[in-house]
Scaffold this motif. Structure first.
Motif, PDB file in Angstrom:
ATOM      1  N   VAL A  46      -4.744  -7.551   4.913  1.00 15.38           N
ATOM      2  CA  VAL A  46      -6.179  -7.266   4.873  1.00 15.38           C
ATOM      3  C   VAL A  46      -6.940  -8.573   4.827  1.00 15.38           C
ATOM      4  CG1 VAL A  46      -5.937  -4.999   3.778  1.00 15.38           C
ATOM      5  CG2 VAL A  46      -6.207  -7.015   2.361  1.00 15.38           C
TER       6      VAL A  46
ATOM      7  N   ARG B  78     -11.798   2.905   4.357  1.00 12.11           N
ATOM      8  CA  ARG B  78     -10.549   3.661   4.401  1.00 12.11           C
ATOM      9  C   ARG B  78     -10.940   5.117   4.462  1.00 12.11           C
ATOM     10  NH1 ARG B  78      -6.586   1.236   0.768  1.00 12.11           N
ATOM     11  NH2 ARG B  78      -6.372  -0.092   2.564  1.00 12.11           N
TER      12      ARG B  78
ATOM     13  N   GLN C  65       0.841  -1.194   0.000  1.00  3.95           N
ATOM     14  CA  GLN C  65       0.000   0.000   0.000  1.00  3.95           C
ATOM     15  C   GLN C  65       0.875   1.242   0.000  1.00  3.95           C
ATOM     16  OE1 GLN C  65      -3.365   0.394   0.131  1.00  3.95           O
ATOM     17  NE2 GLN C  65      -3.795  -1.785   0.073  1.00  3.95           N
TER      18      GLN C  65
ATOM     19  N   VAL D  20       0.778  -4.358   4.162  1.00  5.94           N
ATOM     20  CA  VAL D  20      -0.343  -4.465   5.097  1.00  5.94           C
ATOM     21  C   VAL D  20      -1.055  -5.785   4.868  1.00  5.94           C
ATOM     22  CG1 VAL D  20      -0.714  -1.973   5.283  1.00  5.94           C
ATOM     23  CG2 VAL D  20      -1.954  -3.278   3.567  1.00  5.94           C
TER      24      VAL D  20
ATOM     25  N   GLU E 224      -4.479  -5.564  12.086  1.00  9.01           N
ATOM     26  CA  GLU E 224      -3.412  -4.882  12.823  1.00  9.01           C
ATOM     27  C   GLU E 224      -2.465  -5.913  13.427  1.00  9.01           C
ATOM     28  OE1 GLU E 224      -3.122  -1.491  13.374  1.00  9.01           O
ATOM     29  OE2 GLU E 224      -4.862  -1.012  12.148  1.00  9.01           O
TER      30      GLU E 224
ATOM     31  N   ARG F 285     -10.711  -5.262   5.460  1.00 12.63           N
ATOM     32  CA  ARG F 285     -10.338  -4.530   6.674  1.00 12.63           C
ATOM     33  C   ARG F 285      -8.892  -4.838   7.026  1.00 12.63           C
ATOM     34  NH1 ARG F 285     -15.002  -2.366   8.201  1.00 12.63           N
ATOM     35  NH2 ARG F 285     -16.927  -3.493   7.854  1.00 12.63           N
ATOM     36  N   ASP F 286      -8.176  -3.802   7.488  1.00 16.64           N
ATOM     37  CA  ASP F 286      -6.788  -3.996   7.884  1.00 16.64           C
ATOM     38  C   ASP F 286      -6.716  -4.930   9.084  1.00 16.64           C
ATOM     39  OD1 ASP F 286      -5.894  -2.290   5.911  1.00 16.64           O
ATOM     40  OD2 ASP F 286      -5.748  -0.552   7.237  1.00 16.64           O
TER      41      ASP F 286
END
Length: 169
Positions: free
Chosen positions: A32, A143, A21, A30, A40, A37-38
């Motif tokens: 997803v 986002r 990204q 990242v 974490e 959705r990310d």
């Protein structure tokens, strides 16, 4: 293609993807989930993220999951090939891409040249897809703001070295 019935890993719907990204300081990796959705994972290196996605997706069909915009060059690729393509396209996190992965990209997907470098037309297509996907994520409220296009990032940070020490082209 979504799994039926849906499967989860650490509360995230599978399959997971490891994507490159853009940010204001250069490309980052990242994770997803299937819902875009990310995931974490604080203080994780690229290799930690890759191992996490591999563990989560173990035993699943080898696809990257559904996308909001369906014309990505990475559609229908196994997640590791999609990640490899993105890493090669941007020029970061290339240390893990083995000759076997380059060969698979070259022969099975046909998106790279003899040396395993992505063809510019496919990189441009992927950049357009990434911008459209970011717009769709913003429209769905997933986002907050669209990320800048990779070409702008690579021009602005021509000397920026990624975490693997590879200079962005």
């Amino acid at each position: 293609m979504p799994l039926s019935p849906p499967r989860h890993y650490d509360g995230h719907r599978l399959p997971l993807r490891l994507e490159i990204q853009p940010t204001d300081v250069g490309p980052i990796a990242v994770v997803v989930d299937e819902d875009h959705r990310d995931v974490e994972i604080p203080n994780a290196s690229f290799d930690d993220l890759r191992a996490y996605v591999a563990a989560a997706n173990e035993g699943l069909p080898h696809t990257v999951g559904h996308r909001l915009v369906s014309w990505s060059p990475c559609d229908a690729m196994p997640w590791h090939l999609a990640t490899a393509f993105e890493c090669l396209a941007v020029g970061v996190y290339r240390h893990w891409i083995t000759p076997a992965i380059r060969e698979e990209l070259k022969t099975r997907i046909c998106w790279t040249d003899r040396d395993g470098h992505p063809h510019p037309v496919h990189v441009d297509r992927w950049l357009r897809w990434r911008a459209a996907e970011d717009e769709a994520l913003v429209a769905k409220g997933l986002r907050a703001v669209p990320a800048p296009p990779f070409k702008a990032v690579s021009k602005a940070f021509r000397g920026y070295l990624g975490p693997s020490g590879n200079q962005i082209r």
